[in-house]
Scaffold this motif. Structure first.
Motif, PDB file in Angstrom:
ATOM      1  N   ALA A  18       0.785  -1.238   0.000  1.00 46.31           N
ATOM      2  CA  ALA A  18       0.000   0.000   0.000  1.00 46.31           C
ATOM      3  C   ALA A  18       0.817   1.289   0.000  1.00 46.31           C
ATOM      4  O   ALA A  18       0.247   2.375  -0.103  1.00 46.31           O
ATOM      5  CB  ALA A  18      -0.926   0.018   1.220  1.00 46.31           C
ATOM      6  N   ALA A  19       2.130   1.206   0.079  1.00 44.43           N
ATOM      7  CA  ALA A  19       2.925   2.428   0.270  1.00 44.43           C
ATOM      8  C   ALA A  19       2.914   3.347  -0.946  1.00 44.43           C
ATOM      9  O   ALA A  19       2.935   4.564  -0.827  1.00 44.43           O
ATOM     10  CB  ALA A  19       4.365   2.080   0.634  1.00 44.43           C
ATOM     11  N   CYS A  25      -3.156   4.182  -4.225  1.00 45.20           N
ATOM     12  CA  CYS A  25      -4.385   4.694  -4.822  1.00 45.20           C
ATOM     13  C   CYS A  25      -5.602   3.919  -4.307  1.00 45.20           C
ATOM     14  O   CYS A  25      -6.654   4.501  -4.020  1.00 45.20           O
ATOM     15  CB  CYS A  25      -4.299   4.619  -6.343  1.00 45.20           C
ATOM     16  SG  CYS A  25      -5.641   5.475  -7.182  1.00 45.20           S
ATOM     17  N   ILE A  26      -5.461   2.595  -4.163  1.00 44.77           N
ATOM     18  CA  ILE A  26      -6.549   1.779  -3.628  1.00 44.77           C
ATOM     19  C   ILE A  26      -6.863   2.180  -2.188  1.00 44.77           C
ATOM     20  O   ILE A  26      -8.033   2.356  -1.817  1.00 44.77           O
ATOM     21  CB  ILE A  26      -6.185   0.281  -3.721  1.00 44.77           C
ATOM     22  CG1 ILE A  26      -6.162  -0.175  -5.183  1.00 44.77           C
ATOM     23  CG2 ILE A  26      -7.164  -0.569  -2.913  1.00 44.77           C
ATOM     24  CD1 ILE A  26      -5.471  -1.514  -5.409  1.00 44.77           C
ATOM     25  N   SER A  27      -5.835   2.353  -1.374  1.00 43.07           N
ATOM     26  CA  SER A  27      -6.022   2.740   0.030  1.00 43.07           C
ATOM     27  C   SER A  27      -6.729   4.092   0.129  1.00 43.07           C
ATOM     28  O   SER A  27      -7.672   4.265   0.915  1.00 43.07           O
ATOM     29  CB  SER A  27      -4.675   2.810   0.754  1.00 43.07           C
ATOM     30  OG  SER A  27      -4.025   1.562   0.736  1.00 43.07           O
ATOM     31  N   ASN A  91      -2.657  -6.863  -2.795  1.00 40.19           N
ATOM     32  CA  ASN A  91      -2.031  -6.101  -3.882  1.00 40.19           C
ATOM     33  C   ASN A  91      -0.515  -6.264  -3.914  1.00 40.19           C
ATOM     34  O   ASN A  91       0.099  -6.040  -4.956  1.00 40.19           O
ATOM     35  CB  ASN A  91      -2.402  -4.619  -3.737  1.00 40.19           C
ATOM     36  CG  ASN A  91      -1.602  -3.739  -4.679  1.00 40.19           C
ATOM     37  OD1 ASN A  91      -1.796  -3.767  -5.894  1.00 40.19           O
ATOM     38  ND2 ASN A  91      -0.680  -2.952  -4.130  1.00 40.19           N
ATOM     39  N   ALA A  92       0.111  -6.668  -2.811  1.00 40.96           N
ATOM     40  CA  ALA A  92       1.578  -6.744  -2.758  1.00 40.96           C
ATOM     41  C   ALA A  92       2.102  -7.699  -3.823  1.00 40.96           C
ATOM     42  O   ALA A  92       1.564  -8.787  -4.021  1.00 40.96           O
ATOM     43  CB  ALA A  92       2.027  -7.208  -1.372  1.00 40.96           C
TER      44      ALA A  92
END
Length: 250
Positions: A18-19, A25-27, A91-92
């Protein structure tokens, strides 16, 4: 207030990788859609320091998706703070590209470890939080490489294709006994992220020429797909692969 800004009202979400890029963008999209809490997870959250300041409903978590102990700690933390989990976005992912004849075993192992085993371990660790309430949405980011292959990406294609196969199994398994836990994939095409910005312009031009809509996608295009699959608007959709690729693979 636009109904879309309330899509995640009261929901608790986890996003891995998420970084930056798609994960960021998803976060942000889930947070803007009214999520009660978004746990934004990455092995290195340093690149997220600036954008995190803009959201009081996003919590940064340093997490290795292959570390079962860290995943168990995250489960305990979410239970302690929220008592539930509604949305998991796997997502990672990493790439270690090489042609078949020169791909090392180490490059094969590292990609399968993060991209496939990491999705399995994360989902396994987070699932009990959904099963307590017998509902939830699991969204895993695959790729058109996982559905249609690509030169020099044997490891990546295998990992992303494996995500699709696992997801289809989960869709059947997790809905048993009347549970409302859904599992879906998104298969992005070529998206304008840091990864594609590193590609030479000549190569990008060739890629773009193959896309019927005539341009690369943006991270927001993927994030909106995630938001849809996470929301009640997709309540009767499970076990599916949503291609978001501008028509590249038809």
């Amino acid at each position: 207030m636009n109904s879309m800004t309330q899509d995640m009202q009261g929901n608790v979400c986890v996003v891995t990788g998420a970084a930056r890029g798609l994960g960021r963008c998803i976060s942000e999209t889930l947070a803007q859609a009214g999520a009660n809490r978004v746990y934004a997870c990455d092995i290195d959250m340093t690149p997220a320091e600036n954008w995190l300041r803009e959201y009081d409903n996003v919590t940064a978590v340093t997490l290795n998706v292959c570390d079962k102990t860290a995943l168990a700690r995250l489960n305990e933390r979410i239970y302690s703070e929220q008592r539930r989990l509604d949305v998991l976005v796997n997502n990672a992912g990493i790439t270690r590209d090489a042609l078949l004849g020169s791909m090392t075993e180490a490059d094969w192992n590292s990609v399968l470890e993060v991209n496939l085993k990491g999705v399995f371990l994360t989902t396994q660790a987070m699932l009990p939080l959904m099963q307590q309430h017998q509902s939830g949405s699991i969204i895993s980011i695959s790729s058109i490489v996982g559905t249609d292959g690509n030169i020099g990406q044997s490891n990546y294609a295998a990992s992303k294709g494996g995500i699709i196969a696992m997801t289809k199994g989960w869709a059947k398994e997790l809905a048993r006994g009347g549970a409302n836990i859904r599992a879906n994939c998104i298969a992005p095409g070529f998206i304008n992220t840091e990864m594609t910005q590193a590609v030479p312009q000549k190569v990008l031009d060739k890629l773009t020429a193959r896309i019927p809509l005539g341009h690369l996608g943006e991270p927001a295009d993927i994030a909106q797909g995630v938001l849809f699959l996470a929301s009640e608007r997709a309540r009767y959709i499970t076990g599916q692969v949503l291609k978001i690729d501008g028509g590249l693979v038809l």
